[in-house]
Design a protein around this motif. Structure first.
Motif, PDB file in Angstrom:
ATOM      1  N   LEU A  62       0.653  -1.328  -0.024  1.00  5.51           N
ATOM      2  CA  LEU A  62       0.003   0.004   0.046  1.00  5.51           C
ATOM      3  C   LEU A  62       0.699   1.088   0.115  1.00  5.51           C
ATOM      4  N   PRO A  63       0.191   2.304  -0.364  1.00  2.23           N
ATOM      5  CA  PRO A  63       1.234   3.641  -0.487  1.00  2.23           C
ATOM      6  C   PRO A  63       1.779   4.170   0.895  1.00  2.23           C
ATOM      7  N   SER A  64       1.016   3.740   1.985  1.00  2.00           N
ATOM      8  CA  SER A  64       1.433   3.971   3.358  1.00  2.00           C
ATOM      9  C   SER A  64       2.882   3.299   3.520  1.00  2.00           C
ATOM     10  N   THR A  65       3.258   2.212   2.952  1.00  2.00           N
ATOM     11  CA  THR A  65       4.366   1.397   3.271  1.00  2.00           C
ATOM     12  C   THR A  65       5.731   2.178   2.604  1.00  2.00           C
ATOM     13  N   LEU A  66       5.453   2.904   1.802  1.00  2.00           N
ATOM     14  CA  LEU A  66       6.568   3.798   1.022  1.00  2.00           C
ATOM     15  C   LEU A  66       7.309   4.648   2.193  1.00  2.00           C
TER      16      LEU A  66
END
Length: 469
Positions: free
Chosen positions: A279-283
């Motif tokens: 997910l984008p949050s893991t970036l």
């Protein structure tokens, strides 16, 4: 003779001063830090989640032995990566200098004074004075956390520099891999061009015999000769590009010669392990450039605390304790006089033409700038990952379609050659089939290169090496 000296506390008082300063240094006027919300959607535009084996290091992702050897050599010899490593050493030294300000600096001093004393009756005599001492000079009691805030800011800058090195490392790995794929692709395209040149040479010889037998005209012969020269020109151009690609790869590797033989197999033999995109949050945790931007944001936050502390009084201590004697030989004997001094200094800002307020305003504006830069780093990372995911499926679809086109062109050339040998088709039909197959084969190799480069970019935009939480 009584001599006034600048010097510190009695030895019994020094530990108390240090303890008080360290206790007071725990105070801080830094604003409470809160990570800004990520200004990106909660999901990527396409589902990038994969359930395959997750590669957690570049060795697990880039499994080709020759490529692994090249990356290892580049990590050891690339000059740009060396510069970033030295930048880390520079930042570490700067942080060490700033951190030292939080503790008192104890110095040993030794002086010699010679002077002439004049009294009211005109009497004069010379005075020799030897001094030795140990003391603290200009140590700030950090009541309001100014020094602590500056130290925190320097620590965050140092951590940001470390993340910058990881970014440079990931970029270098990706650049070496892309350059390696480019070399492999050019080698395959050069092989195809040589095969085409050989086939056109045979066609030219066949047409020459037919023209001599009166079956073909001079126009067909000239056309075949032109196509042969075109293939030879393509070989020369590809050889130039291949040599330049080797030079570029050597520059990335950082030493003369590659040290390994680049395989000449087709690109179909080269593949990379799958990566989960999540997910984008893991970036926020994977990408070192985002982590570096957050460290810079924390440093800007600490600088606000230092600017706030400048409005409050500053207390500095200067202490000294030592021995004084008129003779050097008796300096360390029982005849020496003991001297000490304790000089606290209070500095209270009263009127400085708004300098402190301007510094605070500057610190606040710089934090706002850093927040925007942090948010932009997140948006750029999200966009980069989205672009790779969007293009991945499209490129694979292009490769499948181009493979069918190439197979059809290959069959078309076989049929055109048979029709030409039987005299059913003219040379223009055979020529068109040859050119179409050459273009199809070249385009297919370039699409395969694009697919591999896309996979390399996925490794890069996801942050490179990372461990799943």
């Amino acid at each position: 003779m009584n001599i006034a000296l600048t010097s510190p506390l009695k030895p019994a008082v020094k530990p108390l001063v240090v303890a008080i300063s360290l206790l007071l240094g725990a105070c801080s006027l830094n604003p409470q830090y809160q990570r800004p919300e990520a200004p990106v959607p909660a999901q990527y535009p396409v589902d990038g989640t994969q359930t395959n084996v997750q590669a957690t290091s570049w060795q697990e992702y880039f499994t080709d032995p020759a490529l692994q050897a090249l990356i290892n050599t580049a990590l050891a010899n690339n000059r740009d990566l060396r510069i970033t490593a030295l930048r880390i050493e520079e930042a570490r030294a700067q942080y060490g200098i700033q951190r030292a300000d939080r503790l008192p600096t104890i110095e040993a001093t030794g002086t010699y004074d010679r002077s002439k004393m004049i009294f009211s009756q005109g009497q004069t005599f010379d005075v020799n004075l030897y001094r030795v001492g140990v003391g603290i000079s200009g140590f700030e009691l950090d009541f309001f956390g100014r020094v602590k805030s500056l130290t925190t800011a320097m620590l965050e800058e140092y951590l940001a520099t470390q993340e910058a090195q990881q970014t440079a490392r990931t970029s270098l790995i990706a650049e070496v891999a892309s350059s390696y794929v480019n070399v492999r692709a050019l080698a395959e395209r050069l092989t195809l061009a040589k095969d085409t040149e050989q086939a056109r040479n045979l066609a030219y010889s066949r047409i020459l015999r037919r023209q001599q037998a009166g079956l073909d005209n001079a126009m067909d012969l000239k056309t075949a000769e032109m196509q042969l020269e075109t293939a030879q020109a393509s070989i020369a151009a590809l050889q130039r590009e291949y040599a330049q690609a080797i030079n570029g790869l050597q520059l990335l590797v950082g030493k003369p010669g590659l040290g390994v033989a680049v395989p000449q197999e087709q690109l179909d033999s080269l593949a990379f392990s799958p990566l989960p995109t999540g997910l984008p949050s893991t970036l926020l945790e994977r990408r070192p450039d985002i982590r570096a931007a957050e460290h810079r944001l924390k440093a800007a936050n600490a600088n606000i605390g230092a600017a706030r502390a400048a409005f409050f009084p500053r207390i500095q201590l200067t202490t000294n304790v030592g021995l004084v004697n008129e003779h050097l030989s008796g300096l360390f004997s029982g005849s020496s006089d003991k001297a000490w001094s304790f000089t606290p200094q209070l500095t209270l800002p009263i009127f400085n033409y708004g300098r402190n307020q301007a510094n605070l305003d500057l610190a606040r504006v710089r934090k706002e700038i850093t927040i925007v830069e942090y948010e932009k780093a997140i948006q750029s990372a999200f966009s980069e990952v989205s672009d790779v995911l969007l293009s991945r499926e499209q490129v694979e679809a292009q490769i499948a379609a181009q493979t069918r086109i190439t197979n059809a062109d290959r069959e078309r050339l076989r049929l055109a050659l048979r029709r030409y040998d039987k005299g059913v088709a003219n040379y223009l039909e055979l020529l068109d089939a040859q050119r179409s197959l050459f273009d199809s084969e070249q385009q297919l190799v370039q699409l395969k290169q694009l697919s591999l480069t896309n996979s390399i970019n996925l490794f890069k935009v996801l942050g490179g090496e990372w461990q799943p939480s």
